[in-house]
Design a protein around this motif. Structure first.
Motif, PDB file in Angstrom:
ATOM      1  N   TYR A  72      -4.141  13.716  -1.477  1.00  0.00           N
ATOM      2  CA  TYR A  72      -3.980  13.054  -2.772  1.00  0.00           C
ATOM      3  C   TYR A  72      -2.633  13.309  -3.451  1.00  0.00           C
ATOM      4  N   PRO A  73      -2.009  14.493  -3.325  1.00  0.00           N
ATOM      5  CA  PRO A  73      -0.651  14.619  -3.875  1.00  0.00           C
ATOM      6  C   PRO A  73       0.349  13.662  -3.221  1.00  0.00           C
ATOM      7  N   THR A  74       0.221  13.470  -1.912  1.00  0.00           N
ATOM      8  CA  THR A  74       1.099  12.509  -1.232  1.00  0.00           C
ATOM      9  C   THR A  74       0.825  11.088  -1.704  1.00  0.00           C
ATOM     10  N   PHE A  75      -0.454  10.745  -1.862  1.00  0.00           N
ATOM     11  CA  PHE A  75      -0.788   9.416  -2.372  1.00  0.00           C
ATOM     12  C   PHE A  75      -0.215   9.200  -3.767  1.00  0.00           C
ATOM     13  N   ALA A  76      -0.291  10.223  -4.617  1.00  0.00           N
ATOM     14  CA  ALA A  76       0.230  10.102  -5.980  1.00  0.00           C
ATOM     15  C   ALA A  76       1.745   9.887  -5.952  1.00  0.00           C
ATOM     16  N   ARG A  77       2.428  10.619  -5.088  1.00  0.00           N
ATOM     17  CA  ARG A  77       3.880  10.457  -4.998  1.00  0.00           C
ATOM     18  C   ARG A  77       4.237   9.055  -4.531  1.00  0.00           C
ATOM     19  N   LEU A  78       3.495   8.544  -3.535  1.00  0.00           N
ATOM     20  CA  LEU A  78       3.775   7.197  -3.057  1.00  0.00           C
ATOM     21  C   LEU A  78       3.490   6.152  -4.132  1.00  0.00           C
ATOM     22  N   ARG A  79       2.408   6.321  -4.869  1.00  0.00           N
ATOM     23  CA  ARG A  79       2.113   5.361  -5.953  1.00  0.00           C
ATOM     24  C   ARG A  79       3.249   5.328  -6.959  1.00  0.00           C
ATOM     25  N   ASP A  80       3.804   6.494  -7.277  1.00  0.00           N
ATOM     26  CA  ASP A  80       4.862   6.576  -8.283  1.00  0.00           C
ATOM     27  C   ASP A  80       6.209   6.106  -7.746  1.00  0.00           C
ATOM     28  N   GLU A  81       6.569   6.557  -6.534  1.00  0.00           N
ATOM     29  CA  GLU A  81       7.928   6.362  -6.036  1.00  0.00           C
ATOM     30  C   GLU A  81       8.070   5.156  -5.112  1.00  0.00           C
ATOM     31  N   ALA A  82       7.030   4.863  -4.356  1.00  0.00           N
ATOM     32  CA  ALA A  82       7.132   3.794  -3.350  1.00  0.00           C
ATOM     33  C   ALA A  82       5.766   3.170  -3.128  1.00  0.00           C
ATOM     34  N   PRO A  83       5.274   2.403  -4.106  1.00  0.00           N
ATOM     35  CA  PRO A  83       3.915   1.864  -3.993  1.00  0.00           C
ATOM     36  C   PRO A  83       3.715   0.917  -2.816  1.00  0.00           C
ATOM     37  N   VAL A  84       4.779   0.343  -2.310  1.00  0.00           N
ATOM     38  CA  VAL A  84       4.755  -0.403  -1.051  1.00  0.00           C
ATOM     39  C   VAL A  84       5.774   0.277  -0.151  1.00  0.00           C
ATOM     40  N   CYS A  85       5.270   1.062   0.803  1.00  0.00           N
ATOM     41  CA  CYS A  85       6.142   2.014   1.491  1.00  0.00           C
ATOM     42  C   CYS A  85       6.179   1.776   2.996  1.00  0.00           C
ATOM     43  N   PRO A  86       7.378   1.558   3.559  1.00  0.00           N
ATOM     44  CA  PRO A  86       7.484   1.499   5.018  1.00  0.00           C
ATOM     45  C   PRO A  86       7.178   2.867   5.624  1.00  0.00           C
ATOM     46  N   VAL A  87       6.534   2.855   6.774  1.00  0.00           N
ATOM     47  CA  VAL A  87       6.231   4.091   7.495  1.00  0.00           C
ATOM     48  C   VAL A  87       7.062   4.104   8.762  1.00  0.00           C
ATOM     49  N   GLY A  88       7.864   5.142   8.924  1.00  0.00           N
ATOM     50  CA  GLY A  88       8.693   5.261  10.120  1.00  0.00           C
ATOM     51  C   GLY A  88       7.843   5.528  11.339  1.00  0.00           C
ATOM     52  N   SER A  89       7.823   4.584  12.277  1.00  0.00           N
ATOM     53  CA  SER A  89       7.023   4.719  13.494  1.00  0.00           C
ATOM     54  C   SER A  89       7.784   4.093  14.642  1.00  0.00           C
ATOM     55  N   PRO A  90       7.806   4.762  15.814  1.00  0.00           N
ATOM     56  CA  PRO A  90       8.541   4.193  16.951  1.00  0.00           C
ATOM     57  C   PRO A  90       7.813   3.029  17.613  1.00  0.00           C
ATOM     58  N   ARG A  91       6.500   2.839  17.302  1.00  0.00           N
ATOM     59  CA  ARG A  91       5.718   1.833  18.022  1.00  0.00           C
ATOM     60  C   ARG A  91       5.755   0.457  17.359  1.00  0.00           C
ATOM     61  N   PHE A  92       5.668   0.418  16.025  1.00  0.00           N
ATOM     62  CA  PHE A  92       5.653  -0.870  15.341  1.00  0.00           C
ATOM     63  C   PHE A  92       5.946  -0.639  13.870  1.00  0.00           C
ATOM     64  N   ASP A  93       6.418  -1.700  13.199  1.00  0.00           N
ATOM     65  CA  ASP A  93       6.675  -1.620  11.770  1.00  0.00           C
ATOM     66  C   ASP A  93       5.350  -1.582  11.026  1.00  0.00           C
ATOM     67  N   SER A  94       5.232  -0.678  10.067  1.00  0.00           N
ATOM     68  CA  SER A  94       4.014  -0.627   9.267  1.00  0.00           C
ATOM     69  C   SER A  94       4.368  -0.269   7.828  1.00  0.00           C
ATOM     70  N   TYR A  95       3.467  -0.651   6.912  1.00  0.00           N
ATOM     71  CA  TYR A  95       3.673  -0.470   5.478  1.00  0.00           C
ATOM     72  C   TYR A  95       2.369   0.000   4.850  1.00  0.00           C
ATOM     73  N   LEU A  96       2.501   0.874   3.862  1.00  0.00           N
ATOM     74  CA  LEU A  96       1.356   1.351   3.101  1.00  0.00           C
ATOM     75  C   LEU A  96       1.411   0.792   1.682  1.00  0.00           C
ATOM     76  N   ILE A  97       0.256   0.354   1.191  1.00  0.00           N
ATOM     77  CA  ILE A  97       0.121  -0.161  -0.175  1.00  0.00           C
ATOM     78  C   ILE A  97      -0.827   0.765  -0.915  1.00  0.00           C
ATOM     79  N   THR A  98      -0.401   1.288  -2.077  1.00  0.00           N
ATOM     80  CA  THR A  98      -1.146   2.401  -2.681  1.00  0.00           C
ATOM     81  C   THR A  98      -1.651   2.149  -4.100  1.00  0.00           C
TER      82      THR A  98
END
Length: 408
Positions: free
Chosen positions: A21-47
């Motif tokens: 939940y602290p990570t989720f809170a940081r993402l909501r505040d700083e990057a509510p639509v956040c790219p996730v660095g992954s070598p397999r495929f582009d992905s995004y988190l919406i929080t």
């Protein structure tokens, strides 16, 4: 908005699994639509909640991952399609057709008729636990309760309950067994194959000798109206088995931990059992078993909050982050069983809203209510920080073990 990329490795740590939940809170505040660095495929988190609801109903974000790029096979392995090409991973009109057939079996009135049997299963499990003064609550109660209910509903013979449970647990606990990654993937693929073959054979047996169960009813729908193909019968049966027990089992475990680590709320619920229905909703909002909704794929370029999501990207809607959005919940990180029932997305949102919501609520209410009633002095058998959890890479948030003690 400046894009902030979170490394995938940051989301797959023991610390994150223990408390995301602290990570989720940081993402909501700083990057509510956040790219996730992954070598397999582009992905995004919406929080954030508003974005989560929009994404869960956005027709541009498809649930059919068997399309361009074969994302589902890349995520879940080569044996996944035989079990997972079902209504969970489909879009309208296919999803509408499949859901309409299955939804008849999950009508609230029909589910309510199961209440005496569910209550009996709860008591049978607790009858074995009560004299002991201690239990491993996941193995002894939280997992077998919904597993037995859905197995009986589907028509799985009692003699097959244990092997079917074992195969599902191999999939559920993937990454936590101590095997090497290669061995772990091989074990999951073997379990998937065994389950696939099992349901193929079970469908054949039910066709030859139908009974008063859900698989027989699905076969009847297939034969009479041609509404389900043979492969759809198999994949739908597996979906109902897995969805019908996995999240409920993990939710019961999470809810018990939440109550035992918030003694004021535990005492309140013991004193006022009439709060149980609303308490279930708050416990689900507080720490749900499905942190991220099942993946979606962008079928065209889309933009959320100024962040460009290219076509072909995987989009993860972080349900547990949305359910802690302070724009929608006062003091969202506080467990409050008297909280007014809010519009959480713990059961999903839109056309993929949980089909088994009535059954899940009933099992949770009967199960948690009985635990509090029949296990006086219920307490954790190990410090909360030492609880063994599903790995952070799992799509589920739950416990491998939940040792508890109580007055025998």
């Amino acid at each position: 908005m400046t894009e902030h990329v979170v490394p995938a490795s940051e989301l797959y740590t023991d610390e994150f699994a223990a408390d995301p939940y602290p990570t989720f809170a940081r993402l909501r505040d700083e990057a509510p639509v956040c790219p996730v660095g992954s070598p397999r495929f582009d992905s995004y988190l919406i929080t954030r909640m508003d974005d989560a609801r929009a994404a869960l109903t956005d027709p541009r974000l498809s649930k059919d991952l068997y399309g361009p790029g074969q994302h589902y096979l890349r995520i879940f392995g080569p044996n996944s399609e035989g079990l997972n090409r079902n209504m969970l991973n489909s879009d309208p009109p296919e999803h509408t057709r499949l859901r309409r057939i299955v939804s008849q079996a999950f009508a609230p009135r029909r589910i309510e008729a199961l209440r005496p049997r569910v209550a009996q299963i709860v008591d049978d499990l607790l009858d074995k636990i009560v004299p002991q003064g201690q239990a491993e609550l996941m193995h002894d109660f939280a997992i077998p309760l919904p597993m037995r209910v859905i197995s009986e509903l589907l028509g799985i013979p009692v003699a097959d309950h244990d092997p079917v449970l074992d195969w599902t647990q191999v999939i559920r606990t993937s990454g936590s067994s101590g095997r090497t990654p290669q061995e772990d993937r091989a074990a999951v693929q073997d379990a998937q194959l065994r389950l696939h073959h099992y349901f193929v054979d079970l469908v054949k047996a039910k066709r030859a000798d139908p009974a008063d169960d859900l698989i027989s009813a699905l076969i009847s729908a297939c034969d009479q109206d041609g509404k389900l193909s043979e492969s759809e019968l198999v994949t739908t049966s597996f979906l109902l088995l897995f969805a019908g027990h996995q999240t409920t089992a993990d939710f019961i475990g999470n809810a018990v931990v939440a109550l035992l680590t918030h003694p004021d709320q535990l005492d309140l619920l013991r004193a006022r059992p009439e709060l149980l229905p609303s308490a279930i909703e708050e416990l689900l909002r507080f720490d749900g078993p499905l942190p991220v909704a099942s993946p979606r794929i962008a079928t065209e370029d889309v933009d959320y909050r100024g962040v460009h999501i290219p076509s072909g990207s995987i989009v993860g809607v972080v349900i547990n982050a949305a359910n802690h959005d302070p724009a929608h919940f006062t003091e969202p990180d506080r467990l409050d069983l008297c909280r007014e029932r809010g519009p959480h997305v713990g059961f999903g949102y839109g056309v993929h809203y949980c089909l088994g919501v009535s059954l899940a609520r009933m099992e949770a209410q009967l199960g948690i209510g009985a635990l509090l009633r029949r296990l006086p002095g219920l307490r954790l058998g190990t410090p909360v920080a030492q609880l063994r959890r599903l790995p952070a890479a799992s799509p589920f948030r739950g416990l491998l073990e939940l040792p508890v003690r109580f007055a025998a």
